[in-house]
Scaffold this motif. Structure first.
Motif, PDB file in Angstrom:
ATOM      1  N   LYS A  62       3.896 -24.562 -57.743  1.00  9.41           N
ATOM      2  CA  LYS A  62       4.734 -25.444 -56.931  1.00  9.41           C
ATOM      3  C   LYS A  62       4.929 -24.804 -55.567  1.00  9.41           C
ATOM      4  O   LYS A  62       5.287 -23.642 -55.481  1.00  9.41           O
ATOM      5  CB  LYS A  62       6.122 -25.595 -57.563  1.00  9.41           C
ATOM      6  N   ALA A  63       4.717 -25.581 -54.530  1.00 13.96           N
ATOM      7  CA  ALA A  63       4.940 -25.052 -53.189  1.00 13.96           C
ATOM      8  C   ALA A  63       6.431 -24.827 -52.980  1.00 13.96           C
ATOM      9  O   ALA A  63       7.265 -25.597 -53.459  1.00 13.96           O
ATOM     10  CB  ALA A  63       4.407 -26.019 -52.158  1.00 13.96           C
ATOM     11  N   VAL A  64       6.753 -23.744 -52.298  1.00 17.18           N
ATOM     12  CA  VAL A  64       8.143 -23.426 -52.020  1.00 17.18           C
ATOM     13  C   VAL A  64       8.508 -23.989 -50.652  1.00 17.18           C
ATOM     14  O   VAL A  64       7.810 -23.756 -49.675  1.00 17.18           O
ATOM     15  CB  VAL A  64       8.374 -21.902 -52.037  1.00 17.18           C
ATOM     16  N   SER A  65       9.602 -24.737 -50.609  1.00 22.58           N
ATOM     17  CA  SER A  65      10.004 -25.327 -49.334  1.00 22.58           C
ATOM     18  C   SER A  65      10.424 -24.251 -48.346  1.00 22.58           C
ATOM     19  O   SER A  65      10.987 -23.224 -48.724  1.00 22.58           O
ATOM     20  CB  SER A  65      11.153 -26.292 -49.582  1.00 22.58           C
ATOM     21  N   SER A  66      10.132 -24.512 -47.073  1.00 26.59           N
ATOM     22  CA  SER A  66      10.367 -23.485 -46.062  1.00 26.59           C
ATOM     23  C   SER A  66      11.844 -23.143 -45.904  1.00 26.59           C
ATOM     24  O   SER A  66      12.179 -22.080 -45.407  1.00 26.59           O
ATOM     25  CB  SER A  66       9.807 -23.955 -44.731  1.00 26.59           C
ATOM     26  N   ASP A  67      12.735 -24.042 -46.317  1.00 29.19           N
ATOM     27  CA  ASP A  67      14.164 -23.748 -46.144  1.00 29.19           C
ATOM     28  C   ASP A  67      14.567 -22.507 -46.918  1.00 29.19           C
ATOM     29  O   ASP A  67      15.564 -21.863 -46.616  1.00 29.19           O
ATOM     30  CB  ASP A  67      15.021 -24.921 -46.643  1.00 29.19           C
ATOM     31  N   MET A  68      13.792 -22.200 -47.969  1.00 27.95           N
ATOM     32  CA  MET A  68      14.193 -21.073 -48.809  1.00 27.95           C
ATOM     33  C   MET A  68      13.552 -19.776 -48.383  1.00 27.95           C
ATOM     34  O   MET A  68      14.035 -18.709 -48.702  1.00 27.95           O
ATOM     35  CB  MET A  68      13.795 -21.376 -50.251  1.00 27.95           C
ATOM     36  N   VAL A  69      12.448 -19.888 -47.680  1.00 25.33           N
ATOM     37  CA  VAL A  69      11.734 -18.680 -47.300  1.00 25.33           C
ATOM     38  C   VAL A  69      12.504 -17.984 -46.184  1.00 25.33           C
ATOM     39  O   VAL A  69      12.932 -18.611 -45.217  1.00 25.33           O
ATOM     40  CB  VAL A  69      10.305 -19.026 -46.839  1.00 25.33           C
ATOM     41  N   SER A  78      18.206 -22.866 -36.332  1.00 24.09           N
ATOM     42  CA  SER A  78      16.958 -23.017 -37.051  1.00 24.09           C
ATOM     43  C   SER A  78      16.306 -21.658 -37.179  1.00 24.09           C
ATOM     44  O   SER A  78      16.911 -20.631 -36.918  1.00 24.09           O
ATOM     45  CB  SER A  78      16.107 -24.029 -36.300  1.00 24.09           C
ATOM     46  N   PHE A  79      15.081 -21.687 -37.553  1.00 28.10           N
ATOM     47  CA  PHE A  79      14.258 -20.522 -37.746  1.00 28.10           C
ATOM     48  C   PHE A  79      14.331 -19.569 -36.539  1.00 28.10           C
ATOM     49  O   PHE A  79      14.243 -19.992 -35.406  1.00 28.10           O
ATOM     50  CB  PHE A  79      12.865 -21.096 -37.892  1.00 28.10           C
ATOM     51  N   ARG A  80      14.492 -18.291 -36.810  1.00 29.35           N
ATOM     52  CA  ARG A  80      14.768 -17.335 -35.745  1.00 29.35           C
ATOM     53  C   ARG A  80      13.646 -17.193 -34.733  1.00 29.35           C
ATOM     54  O   ARG A  80      13.889 -16.979 -33.540  1.00 29.35           O
ATOM     55  CB  ARG A  80      15.062 -15.975 -36.369  1.00 29.35           C
ATOM     56  N   LEU A  81      12.406 -17.296 -35.179  1.00 29.23           N
ATOM     57  CA  LEU A  81      11.311 -17.079 -34.246  1.00 29.23           C
ATOM     58  C   LEU A  81      11.061 -18.285 -33.363  1.00 29.23           C
ATOM     59  O   LEU A  81      10.444 -18.169 -32.316  1.00 29.23           O
ATOM     60  CB  LEU A  81      10.033 -16.743 -35.005  1.00 29.23           C
ATOM     61  N   ALA A  82      11.535 -19.455 -33.794  1.00 26.31           N
ATOM     62  CA  ALA A  82      11.244 -20.674 -33.035  1.00 26.31           C
ATOM     63  C   ALA A  82      11.756 -20.585 -31.592  1.00 26.31           C
ATOM     64  O   ALA A  82      10.986 -20.830 -30.659  1.00 26.31           O
ATOM     65  CB  ALA A  82      11.809 -21.884 -33.755  1.00 26.31           C
ATOM     66  N   PRO A  83      13.024 -20.237 -31.355  1.00 23.99           N
ATOM     67  CA  PRO A  83      13.467 -20.147 -29.958  1.00 23.99           C
ATOM     68  C   PRO A  83      12.741 -19.060 -29.171  1.00 23.99           C
ATOM     69  O   PRO A  83      12.590 -19.185 -27.955  1.00 23.99           O
ATOM     70  CB  PRO A  83      14.961 -19.837 -30.048  1.00 23.99           C
ATOM     71  N   LEU A  84      12.279 -18.025 -29.844  1.00 25.84           N
ATOM     72  CA  LEU A  84      11.512 -16.997 -29.126  1.00 25.84           C
ATOM     73  C   LEU A  84      10.214 -17.599 -28.603  1.00 25.84           C
ATOM     74  O   LEU A  84       9.810 -17.340 -27.461  1.00 25.84           O
ATOM     75  CB  LEU A  84      11.208 -15.814 -30.052  1.00 25.84           C
ATOM     76  N   ILE A  85       9.579 -18.419 -29.417  1.00 24.80           N
ATOM     77  CA  ILE A  85       8.318 -19.044 -28.987  1.00 24.80           C
ATOM     78  C   ILE A  85       8.593 -20.044 -27.869  1.00 24.80           C
ATOM     79  O   ILE A  85       7.861 -20.080 -26.875  1.00 24.80           O
ATOM     80  CB  ILE A  85       7.631 -19.734 -30.180  1.00 24.80           C
TER      81      ILE A  85
END
Lengths: 442, 289, 311
Positions: free
Chosen positions: A429-436, C101-108
């Motif tokens: 099962k692919a893991v959703s990015s929210d958890m990574v 959001s994701f930490r690297l996104a604003p860096l990019i």
């Protein structure tokens, strides 16, 4: 009009007018100055050239554009039904087409890559472009180990690329080593430098690591630029030996590649050979990375990205885990670097500026951290897109930067944002990015 | 002499930990018996987690000695070891008060990471693994078997391929224990394992811990606030207050210790004198004994 | 000794400029934990705006002291205001959508914005360097020595005095804002815990925008100073200065205002002394190597708060 507005945050003319006014003032400040007045070097100092029409039209575009947005997409209030959701639905449609067929797609892509240089339309231009894209795919995959898997932010990746390129150029120049001998050596040297750099700095927190790696990249470049006797300084190194087909040079005449294989000599042979060389190197990178992900070392990298303290509580030597990620990532950059040197035949520090590091990092992040497929898509999109705007020479970088911003705002997690587990019991099962987790630093 | 002093798995001697001006742990000594469930209890801020962090190497104690003894006679001075070597060599595993799982990885992957060190050796430090040598395949299958064993014991088999962050709280707690057990520890340190569990989950946790003690020959040291859990499963209770040990004995002994009652419930002013008097007396009698 | 003193003055001047830029990095990092890579380019934009206004006003060295001072104040205000507009817009368009959001996104996106700004200015203003005739000239001799080796004079120029004094004044004003005003309190609260701050009624978005605006305004001041001091600018000055200033911010302890200033001075001094006594070519190497050394032995920087690892 107001009957169409369902929620409270609707289209009120007063609000709209205020918004447009603010947008207009900002646009005036931004474009009215730097675009409206152009400084020209003239006799006895600077003079100004007035480009009011240009500035005024830029401001008008901003205001009218925003007005149109209000009247169309933002009718139900800003943020709803925006352009990104339109793009999202298209994107999701495309994704669902491919979903579950990744294996077939992968094989199809590989087959395409194998026959590509022999396709009728594939002239020198296309093959050169493909080589360029493959180089960035390889670099992206290499950096993906460091940033995507281990979660270590490396802003100086290009340094290892440079080390690989200069290793080959210098070894060939001073000792006459052949490409095939230098290729592994360049990888080893880059990995070695990765360890040298990594050892003291890997204790640092994420963003500090980022700035130190950036500094390292600049140091390498400055040294290459100034160590004139050894590296040729800004003039670079030229006359780097071209690769041979396992000893058979791509030249006219007897005993050379075309002659031995009974072909008519053509300069395209070398290009096609280079294409397959980088394809093989990239596939090697992908193969090794995929293999490593399923090995304890690869799982340790991902565990490190998720939680370093938990890693240590389970007996993982996190310094070694980080160093191995750094060294292996650097090694692939070293391979790619020596390929770059042999392809170009000429290298100079100019090819290894920070913008290259940023570009490779952008490929990894835009593709979706840790995703191998994402790197391919992002490389094709960015490098291919960059080529597409070749005509608009002047505006190319501007569009490129804008694209980086727009894609990132649209898909902050990257284009392919799910994680595939490295091992499974019953069902993958692919893991959703929210958890990574995001890796070091936060 | 109590039984935990006879067959010692872990001995903490004169442990002190100072953070700037704060003396979090002050000259603490106690033993953890092999095959016991030892509970470390005390009011909030008593220094329990600090003791844990010293045992598992995350803090280096200001003073004192922490010794782990294996059955084969090997001893390890934990305060001198790097944190990652403590689970690796001395076989002391731990969980965390705020669960620390590898959230983006599946349950099975979490348990595989815990077996990193033996698998690293089996993969000839990755080289054999890349080449696909059979020795590694075998070791990996064994690792999966161990993981399955612990998933089964923790009741997580049906979630094996789900991301750890996707599990409900109670299952995350159990996964963390299962993950620690996959390092094949001699001593398992649990930091508030029952916190936030409902009564049914708490019950399941108790039986899991009792199972570990009975069948795995693993000693357990746990920090716990839930007195029901403590009194029900532990063999030995150590009570801390303001970084000082105030009581040490079987659950029954501790339960009736006036100092423990005073520390937990607080006492009236006129009772303080009485309690202090008692403390002096007991201290005197302990020295005499 | 005289040579040393002269280099010290030069180093402090350069360090002041770095320090002004570094404050922008440190404030933004402090409040949202993000490396605002485009900040160096805001500095570059600021110096271009200053150049445009100076050219438009037509001030030269011959304008007379009073006129020059009045004009420069006007230039300063214009540059600060317009750069603030840049800073605010960037935050709004490129960073705010990615908040949380994701930490690297604003860096990019920051790197993307940096590319956009550089190329925008390159297109709008041309790729060639822009020379500006010196406006502020003259200076004061502090020390003079004549011996058999010749004459050696230690000088502090008026422009150096201007840069150092402006930096000190702005530094004082901004420290006061952070320490005493409600805006400063809101900033510090957002630094500690953004969610809690918003629950307590602080407008977090506005506070962050203000931080960007303040950073951009200071970068514009640095841009003007740079323009007046060196007299040459191009679209690429932002990158090098930005990296150095960020180095300074990290060196001083990121998140700390005095730290940024101190880090700027240290980087400025290292660069100047290295160029003076060793080699000009490797001055960047010296500055970056210093950064690596400090971070390895003092990971929180010179004035940063040490971080306790929470287990």
């Amino acid at each position: 009009m107001s009957s169409q507005v369902s929620s409270g945050a609707g289209l009120s003319p007063a609000m709209m007018a205020k918004d447009l006014l603010v947008a207009g003032i900002l646009a005036a400040a931004i474009f009215g100055t730097t675009l409206g007045f152009k400084t020209e070097t003239a006799v006895g100092g600077l003079s100004l050239e007035y480009k009011m029409g240009l500035a005024a039209s830029s401001i008008a575009i901003v205001v009218v554009g925003r007005l149109l947005l209000w009247l169309t997409l933002w009718r139900k209030g800003p943020g709803t039904g925006s352009a990104s959701s339109v793009a999202d639905s298209v994107f999701n449609g495309v994704v669902s087409l491919f979903e579950g067929r990744t294996k077939i797609l992968g094989i199809a892509a590989l087959l395409f890559a194998l026959v590509f240089p022999f396709l009728p339309f594939a002239d020198r231009y296309w093959i050169d472009l493909a080589i360029l894209i493959l180089t960035y795919i390889m670099l992206g995959w290499g950096l993906n180990i460091v940033v995507g898997l281990a979660g270590l932010l490396d802003l100086g990746y290009v340094a290892f690329y440079a080390i690989g390129a200069y290793s080959y150029a210098l070894l060939a120049h001073y000792f006459g080593f052949s490409f095939w001998m230098c290729l592994p050596l360049a990888g080893i040297l880059a990995a070695f430098w990765g360890i040298i750099l990594g050892f003291p700095v890997l204790r640092l927190r994420g963003d500090y690591l980022a700035i130190v790696t950036l500094a390292f990249g600049e140091i390498i470049r400055v040294v290459l630029l100034n160590w004139y006797q050894f590296t040729g300084g800004p003039d670079g190194l030229s006359g780097i030996p071209r690769p041979t087909f396992f000893g058979l040079p791509f030249k006219r005449g007897e005993g050379n590649f075309a002659d031995v294989f009974g072909l008519d000599y053509s300069s395209i042979h070398r290009i096609i050979f280079l294409y397959f060389l980088i394809l093989a190197l990239a596939l090697l990178t992908n193969f090794v990375t995929n293999r490593l992900r399923r090995l304890p070392i690869g799982r340790a990298w991902e565990a490190l990205r998720e939680d370093e303290i938990a890693c240590r509580s389970l007996g993982l030597n996190t310094t070694m885990v980080k160093l191995s990620a750094f060294a292996i990532g650097a090694m692939f950059a070293g391979f790619a670097g020596s390929f770059f040197a042999t392809r170009q035949g000429f290298i100079s520090p100019e090819s290894f500026t920070f913008i290259e590091s940023a570009l490779i990092l952008a490929i990894v992040v835009l593709g979706g951290m840790g995703s191998q497929v994402g790197v391919v898509i992002a490389s094709i999109a960015l490098i291919g897109g960059f080529e597409f705007f070749r005509e608009a020479e002047q505006f190319r970088m501007l569009i490129f930067g804008l694209a980086m911003v727009v894609i990132m705002v649209w898909k902050p997690r990257g284009l392919v944002s799910t994680r595939i587990p490295s091992i499974f019991l019953k069902e993958k099962k692919a893991v959703s990015s929210d958890m990574v987790a995001q890796g070091e630093g936060h | 002499m109590a039984k935990w002093d006879e067959n010692v798995l872990l001995s903490v001697e004169h442990l002190s930990m100072r953070f700037g001006g704060l003396l979090a742990v002050n000259d603490l000594s106690f033993n953890v018996g092999r095959g016991d469930i030892t509970a470390l209890i005390g009011p909030n801020g008593a220094g329990k987690t600090t003791v844990f962090n010293c045992i598992t190497g995350f803090y280096k104690p200001t003073e004192g000695m922490i010794t782990a003894r294996h059955e084969d006679g090997q001893t390890f001075l934990l305060e001198r070891m790097d944190d990652f070597k403590i689970p690796k060599r001395a076989k002391v595993a731990r969980t965390f008060q705020n669960i620390r799982l590898f959230g983006g990885m599946t349950v099975l992957e979490n348990l595989m990471v815990a077996q990193h060190n033996p698998l690293m050796i089996a993969s000839n430090f990755t080289i054999g693994g890349i080449l696909g040598l059979s020795g590694f395949k075998k070791a990996e299958n064994e690792a999966v078997e161990l993981a399955k064993y612990w998933m089964d014991k923790a009741g997580l088999t049906y979630r094996a391929d789900d991301a750890a962050a996707d599990l409900p709280y109670g299952e995350q707690r159990k996964l963390e224990i299962a993950r620690a057990m996959c390092t094949r520890p001699k001593l398992l340190c649990l930091d508030e394992p029952a916190a936030g569990l409902n009564p049914r989950e708490s019950e399941e946790l108790n039986s899991l811990l009792l199972f570990i003690r009975e069948k795995e020959n693993t000693g357990i040291l746990l920090i716990e606030h839930d007195m029901n859990v403590v009194m029900e499963i532990s063999d030995h209770v150590v009570v801390l207050d303001y970084g000082v040990k105030i009581s040490d004995g079987t659950p029954d002994e501790v339960k009736n210790d006036p100092k423990v009652i005073a520390a937990y419930l607080g006492v009236d002013d006129d009772e303080v004198d009485e309690v202090e008097h008692q403390i002096e007396q007991t201290a005197g009698s302990q020295e005499g004994a | 000794m005289e040579y040393f003193l002269q280099q010290l003055i030069n180093g402090i001047t350069l360090g002041s400029i770095y320090g002004l830029i570094a404050i922008g990095y440190t404030m933004v990092y402090g409040i949202i934990g993000m490396i605002n890579f485009a900040h160096g380019d805001i500095f570059m934009v600021g110096s271009f705006i200053a150049l445009i206004v100076i050219t438009a006003l037509g001030i030269t060295v011959a304008s007379g002291a009073g006129v020059i001072i009045a004009a420069l104040i006007l230039v300063l205000i214009c540059a600060m205001l317009i750069s603030s507009a840049y800073g605010w817009t960037l935050e709004r368009l490129a960073y705010r959508p990615l908040r949380g959001s994701f930490r690297l996104a604003p860096l990019i996106t920051a790197i993307g914005v940096s590319i956009v700004l550089q190329n925008y200015i390159q297109i709008a203003q041309g790729a060639r360097v822009k020379p500006l005739q010196p406006i502020i000239t003259g200076g004061h001799t502090i020390m003079k020595r004549v011996d058999e080796a010749g004459e050696f004079v230690v000088q502090i120029s008026n422009i150096q005095i201007l840069i150092i004094v402006t930096t000190l004044v702005l530094m004082g004003i901004f420290s006061l804002i952070i320490a005493k005003t409600s805006l400063g309190r809101a900033q510090r609260a957002c630094e500690q815990d953004r969610k809690m701050a918003s629950l307590l009624g602080i407008n977090v978005d506005r506070t962050i925008s203000t931080t960007f605006v303040m950073g951009a305004a200071l970068a514009a001041v640095a841009g003007l100073m740079f323009l007046l001091y060196y007299g040459v600018i191009d679209f690429f000055i932002g990158f090098v200065a930005g990296v150095k200033a960020f180095t300074a911010a990290v060196l001083g302890g990121i998140g700390s205002l005095p730290g940024a200033m101190l880090g700027g001075l240290v980087i400025g001094l290292i660069e100047t002394f290295w160029s003076a006594y060793f080699s000009v070519e490797y001055k960047d190497v010296a500055a970056f190597a210093m950064l690596a050394i400090v971070l390895i032995f003092l990971p929180q920087g010179l004035l940063g708060k040490p971080e306790v690892e929470k287990v």
